[in-house]
Design a protein around this motif. Structure first.
Motif, PDB file in Angstrom:
ATOM      1  N   VAL A 153       5.086  -6.509   0.084  1.00  0.00           N
ATOM      2  CA  VAL A 153       4.230  -5.771  -0.852  1.00  0.00           C
ATOM      3  C   VAL A 153       4.464  -4.272  -0.682  1.00  0.00           C
ATOM      4  O   VAL A 153       4.432  -3.749   0.441  1.00  0.00           O
ATOM      5  CB  VAL A 153       2.746  -6.103  -0.625  1.00  0.00           C
ATOM      6  N   LYS A 154       4.740  -3.585  -1.791  1.00  0.00           N
ATOM      7  CA  LYS A 154       4.949  -2.146  -1.780  1.00  0.00           C
ATOM      8  C   LYS A 154       3.733  -1.450  -2.386  1.00  0.00           C
ATOM      9  O   LYS A 154       3.242  -1.856  -3.442  1.00  0.00           O
ATOM     10  CB  LYS A 154       6.199  -1.762  -2.583  1.00  0.00           C
ATOM     11  N   VAL A 155       3.248  -0.408  -1.704  1.00  0.00           N
ATOM     12  CA  VAL A 155       2.087   0.352  -2.185  1.00  0.00           C
ATOM     13  C   VAL A 155       2.585   1.658  -2.774  1.00  0.00           C
ATOM     14  O   VAL A 155       3.290   2.431  -2.105  1.00  0.00           O
ATOM     15  CB  VAL A 155       1.077   0.609  -1.056  1.00  0.00           C
ATOM     16  N   LYS A 172      -1.273   0.532   8.288  1.00  0.00           N
ATOM     17  CA  LYS A 172      -0.035   0.158   8.965  1.00  0.00           C
ATOM     18  C   LYS A 172      -0.042  -1.332   9.296  1.00  0.00           C
ATOM     19  O   LYS A 172       0.966  -2.032   9.133  1.00  0.00           O
ATOM     20  CB  LYS A 172       0.144   0.984  10.250  1.00  0.00           C
ATOM     21  N   LYS A 173      -1.199  -1.836   9.749  1.00  0.00           N
ATOM     22  CA  LYS A 173      -1.319  -3.261  10.067  1.00  0.00           C
ATOM     23  C   LYS A 173      -1.163  -4.112   8.807  1.00  0.00           C
ATOM     24  O   LYS A 173      -0.513  -5.168   8.811  1.00  0.00           O
ATOM     25  CB  LYS A 173      -2.671  -3.524  10.725  1.00  0.00           C
ATOM     26  N   LEU A 174      -1.752  -3.613   7.677  1.00  0.00           N
ATOM     27  CA  LEU A 174      -1.633  -4.329   6.398  1.00  0.00           C
ATOM     28  C   LEU A 174      -0.172  -4.431   5.975  1.00  0.00           C
ATOM     29  O   LEU A 174       0.276  -5.469   5.479  1.00  0.00           O
ATOM     30  CB  LEU A 174      -2.439  -3.611   5.306  1.00  0.00           C
ATOM     31  N   GLU A 175       0.608  -3.356   6.189  1.00  0.00           N
ATOM     32  CA  GLU A 175       2.030  -3.383   5.839  1.00  0.00           C
ATOM     33  C   GLU A 175       2.793  -4.407   6.682  1.00  0.00           C
ATOM     34  O   GLU A 175       3.708  -5.068   6.197  1.00  0.00           O
ATOM     35  CB  GLU A 175       2.642  -1.994   6.036  1.00  0.00           C
ATOM     36  N   GLN A 176       2.403  -4.537   7.945  1.00  0.00           N
ATOM     37  CA  GLN A 176       3.066  -5.502   8.814  1.00  0.00           C
ATOM     38  C   GLN A 176       2.776  -6.941   8.377  1.00  0.00           C
ATOM     39  O   GLN A 176       3.661  -7.805   8.399  1.00  0.00           O
ATOM     40  CB  GLN A 176       2.622  -5.298  10.268  1.00  0.00           C
ATOM     41  N   ILE A 177       1.525  -7.183   7.951  1.00  0.00           N
ATOM     42  CA  ILE A 177       1.136  -8.539   7.535  1.00  0.00           C
ATOM     43  C   ILE A 177       1.767  -8.896   6.201  1.00  0.00           C
ATOM     44  O   ILE A 177       2.122 -10.065   5.960  1.00  0.00           O
ATOM     45  CB  ILE A 177      -0.409  -8.650   7.453  1.00  0.00           C
TER      46      ILE A 177
END
Length: 867
Positions: free
Chosen positions: A590-592, A581-586
């Motif tokens: 970028v879509k995983v 979740k933190k990686l998505e915020q940073i």
């Protein structure tokens, strides 16, 4: 005794040759006569064609005269002013002149205003795009259209356009009359006449089928001549038969009248006369030969004896017939023969001795020896060279290797390189290059070559020797790779020891930093100003502890006990984690994405460490993307049938593969070899990263006896993690189908696979399911086994090296047991070979690796089939 001179005898024979001019004159006369007769026949056929052309032209003038008459009957200021007269006039034309099927008048815009026979559906039709309207107005002359099949009668027809005041009158003519014209012509037994229109379409022909089918003959050479505006008689070939064709053009329509006749039939009279002339010449020649033979026999007999002796000498036989006394000149020639024999015999003995020494060296040396031309053709080669290049013999090499630069050299520029050296120095030593063998394989060779020149310094050829250095090159390559792997392993081991030592010391230091802030916070009041800085200290200590944990992973030997787990579960678990979740915020751009194989095999591993590896790979992939893009996580079962060469070697086996790919800018080649080293990082300082992320991934994979393969280019990077599979089940997860539903009853299963580990896996699975098993390592062994034994079913691998493949194996087994059942196993995709094997009777195809459930159901299904 005075001997007759050979000169006198030859003089008599020269006199006899005086008859030759008579023969030549006869041949010339026959040629002239033949040419004249051929021209006469050609002219005759052309006259027939011209005559027919005249008849066709006369036929075409009639409808044109009728339309001109109709034009004179249309009076008034315009064609519309005669609305009462014109329909009657047109109906009269159609009824009186049978060759008109329809007559119509178009106004200046091309619309039908009058038509006979009358048909109201045609009135007002716009025909302005028809050539007979456009061309008639443009040229102001009558215009004959291309022929067509009449929609009213189904027969060939043509439209004749004639300009009239304020419009065009058009008459549609039936062309049946043309057939009547050509039917009158009979040329020999098989000649005939035909008519084609200006496009080459047949409109009159003795075979009416050609007319109704609108056969187009513009590709016939005689028709092409006529379409090009040339008239006359031409020779051509059609359906492997020589033909004589005369063509005449019919004005004004531009049609072609052709008169066709087989050349053999047309010139049959010439052939008869030619035969008579040749018979006469032959008889004269026979008389000449008889006279010459009587005179030459006296000369030829001793000459034949000398000729026979020369053949004996050429074959190496020096005991020749004794010469009988003959003419003076022949006696002198015989004496020269005898002296020549003595000289040749002496030289031959010396040459044989020298050749024997050279031949022994040439044939038995281990080096390839050769001679070539400067253009690239082999002149000679020894057996060793043929063996090096993969040919059956030197002759096979010389016959098939005709373009050295293209056929032999892997890099054609290498030949150009040493040829440039040869032209300057006339020699080259130890030139190493790669060559293609006859079967397409590649070898390394070392060559020594020199130029051979004559006394005038002219190049005769190139000669030299070749040594196969492939083993040496492979050994050197293997040594380099081994040294690189050893260096990398030593480097990683040293860095691991360093990381382990640092981690040990840091753990001692961090104990107080992590523990005491927690105790202090428990004792501080909630409103204390010290709580926030102490909490920050605690958080920093925990992050430092996580880095220490990474260092311990790099140091190896710290992984927890391994248990069966599934990579799909790990991926899903990570995507639900706070870290992700933190990686998505940073990285909001970028879509995983995920693409997980629902039938993925389990693996033995440490949940904590592999999850850490997944997190590091996804984090690196996200940071590699600038400005937006996708990171994809996928899983798949993969069977490696042959060692996979890539970033690292992947050995044969069954693997669960985790792939993490990104759409970043890729990894630079200089960095690729160092990406797994601890503390090696290209990330921006202060943003993220300690340089341990990929080092942790490397050590986790190594600790799980797996492999990493990395591919990268300007479009992104792909990390593939190979983990050996296990068929153990995860605690708490049951089989979807009870095992009793696909257990066997002691049936005999023959396992055919060239890989020992795969044979053991398949046999263990079948034994577990209650079957009896036997295993063989090749298709040939399977065939031999089934000649003496039988099996209820075969588990058949498709790719087996060396030897025959699965399809050929099953084909041979079917000849022994024509109802043999089989299930196909393969590590490759479902190829044409698999489909062909199934068409010949084999059952389901399973891709390796397989689960107990899948293979059990497939075997059970095949055994229960009716045969």
């Amino acid at each position: 005794m005075k001997k007759t001179s050979l000169k006198k005898i030859l003089t008599v024979n020269f006199v006899l040759t005086a008859m030759l001019p008579l023969v030549v004159i006869g041949v010339v006369m026959m040629t002239i006569m033949k040419s004249g007769m051929e021209k006469e026949i050609a002219d005759k056929n052309f006259l027939i064609a011209k005559s027919l052309s005249g008849e066709v032209q006369k036929f075409l003038k009639q409808p044109l005269s009728v339309l001109e008459f109709a034009e004179s009957g249309i009076t008034g200021d315009s064609i519309t002013s005669n609305a009462a007269i014109i329909p009657l006039l047109l109906e009269g034309l159609v009824s009186q002149f049978s060759y008109f099927s329809r007559v119509q008048i178009l106004d200046s815009k091309g619309r039908v205003i009058y038509i006979a026979p009358f048909n109201k559906n045609y009135i007002g039709n716009d025909l302005s795009n028809h050539p007979y309207f456009q061309e008639t107005l443009k040229s102001e002359k009558p215009y004959w259209s291309s022929t067509f099949i009449s929609s009213q009668t189904g027969k060939p027809a043509v439209a004749l356009g004639k300009q009239i005041k304020d419009g065009v009158i058009v008459g549609y003519l039936e062309l049946d009359t043309l057939n009547a014209i050509i039917d009158k012509i009979k040329i020999g037994s098989s000649g005939y006449a035909a008519i084609s229109d200006q496009d080459g379409t047949t409109i009159a022909h003795p075979v009416r089928k050609f007319v109704s089918e609108r056969l187009n003959v513009k590709n016939l050479s005689v028709i092409r001549q006529g379409l090009a505006g040339k008239e006359g008689t031409f020779n051509y070939r059609f359906m492997e038969t020589d033909k004589l064709g005369s063509v005449a053009i019919v004005p004004p329509a531009g049609w072609l009248v052709v008169v066709l006749q087989p050349s053999k039939e047309a010139f049959s009279s010439i052939k008869k006369i030619s035969v008579l002339i040749w018979v006469g010449v032959t008889i004269a020649a026979i008389f000449a030969l008889v006279a010459a033979s009587l005179n030459l026999r006296k000369i030829l007999t001793p000459l034949f004896q000398l000729s026979d002796n020369s053949k004996r000498i050429a074959s190496g036989e020096y005991q020749i017939q004794q010469h009988k006394e003959s003419y003076k000149e022949i006696n002198e020639l015989a004496a020269s023969f005898a002296q020549m024999i003595r000289v040749i015999k002496s030289r031959e003995e010396k040459l044989k001795e020298s050749e024997k020494k050279y031949r022994n060296i040439f044939e038995n040396t281990v080096e390839g020896i050769f001679q070539t031309t400067s253009e690239g053709y082999y002149i000679s080669a020894n057996p060793a060279l043929a063996e090096i290049y993969g040919y059956e013999s030197p002759d096979d090499l010389i016959d098939n290797l005709t373009d050295i630069e293209r056929q032999l050299y892997v890099n054609p520029d290498s030949r150009k390189q040493f040829m440039n050296v040869l032209k300057k120095k006339d020699f080259i030593h130890n030139f190493e290059t790669q060559i293609y063998c006859k079967d397409g394989s590649v070898k390394w060779t070392s060559k020594n070559i020199r130029a051979v020149r004559n006394e005038q310094d002219e190049l005769i050829c190139y000669e030299g020797s070749v040594i196969d250095i492939s083993n040496r090159k492979q050994a050197e390559k293997a040594l380099r790779e081994s040294e690189e792997k050893l260096f990398r392993a030593k480097k990683m081991e040293s860095l691991g020891l360093l990381a382990g030592g640092v981690a040990h010391d840091l753990n001692n230091v961090l104990s107080g930093i992590v523990s005491y802030p927690e105790l202090i916070l428990m004792q501080l009041p909630e409103d204390s100003q010290l709580r926030k800085p102490i909490a920050t200290m605690q958080e920093s200590g925990l992050r430092a502890a996580a880095i220490v944990q990474d260092l311990l992973t790099v140091a190896r030997g710290v992984a927890t006990a391994k248990e069966p787990l599934n990579l799909n579960d790990l991926v899903i678990d990570y995507l639900k984690s706070p870290e992700f979740k933190k990686l998505e915020q940073i990285n909001p751009t970028v879509k995983v994405r995920i693409d997980l194989d629902t039938n993925l095999f389990n693996m033995d591993g440490s949940h904590v460490h592999i999850r850490k590896a997944v997190m590091n790979l996804v984090s690196n992939a996200a940071e590699a993307i600038k400005g937006g893009g996708n990171v994809t996580l996928s899983t798949v079962n993969r069977y490696i049938d042959r060692p996979l060469k890539g970033y690292g070697d992947v050995n044969i086996g069954e693997y669960a593969v985790l792939t993490v790919s990104d759409e970043g800018s890729g990894i630079a080649p200089d960095d690729l070899e160092r990406i797994f080293e601890p503390f090696y990082t290209k990330k921006v300082m202060g943003r993220s990263g300690t340089g341990l992320g990929l080092a942790v991934v490397w050590n986790v994979v190594q600790d799980h006896k797996g492999y990493i393969n990395v591919t990268t280019d300007e479009n992104g990077t792909v990390f593939e993690l190979y983990f050996p599979i296990t068929r153990d089940k995860i605690s708490g997860k049951d089989l979807s189908i009870p095992i009793k539903d696909y257990q066997g009853n002691g049936e005999m299963i023959l396992v055919v696979d060239d890989v020992k580990s795969q044979r053991e896996i398949s046999c263990n699975m079948m034994d577990t399911l209650g079957y009896k098993t036997e295993a063989v390592s090749s298709g040939e062994e399977a065939v031999e086994y089934l000649k003496e034994n039988s099996a209820d079913l075969i588990l058949l691998d498709m790719i087996m090296d060396p030897g025959i493949n699965g399809r050929e194996t099953y084909k041979r087994i079917k000849k022994i047991h024509h109802r043999q059942k089989a299930v196909i196993l393969s590590g490759f995709a479902e190829t044409d070979e698999v489909k062909k094997t199934q068409k010949s009777g084999a059952g389901r195809y399973l891709k390796k690796p397989v689960t107990l459930e899948k293979i059990g159901l497939a075997v059970k299904e095949e055994l229960e089939k009716y045969t």
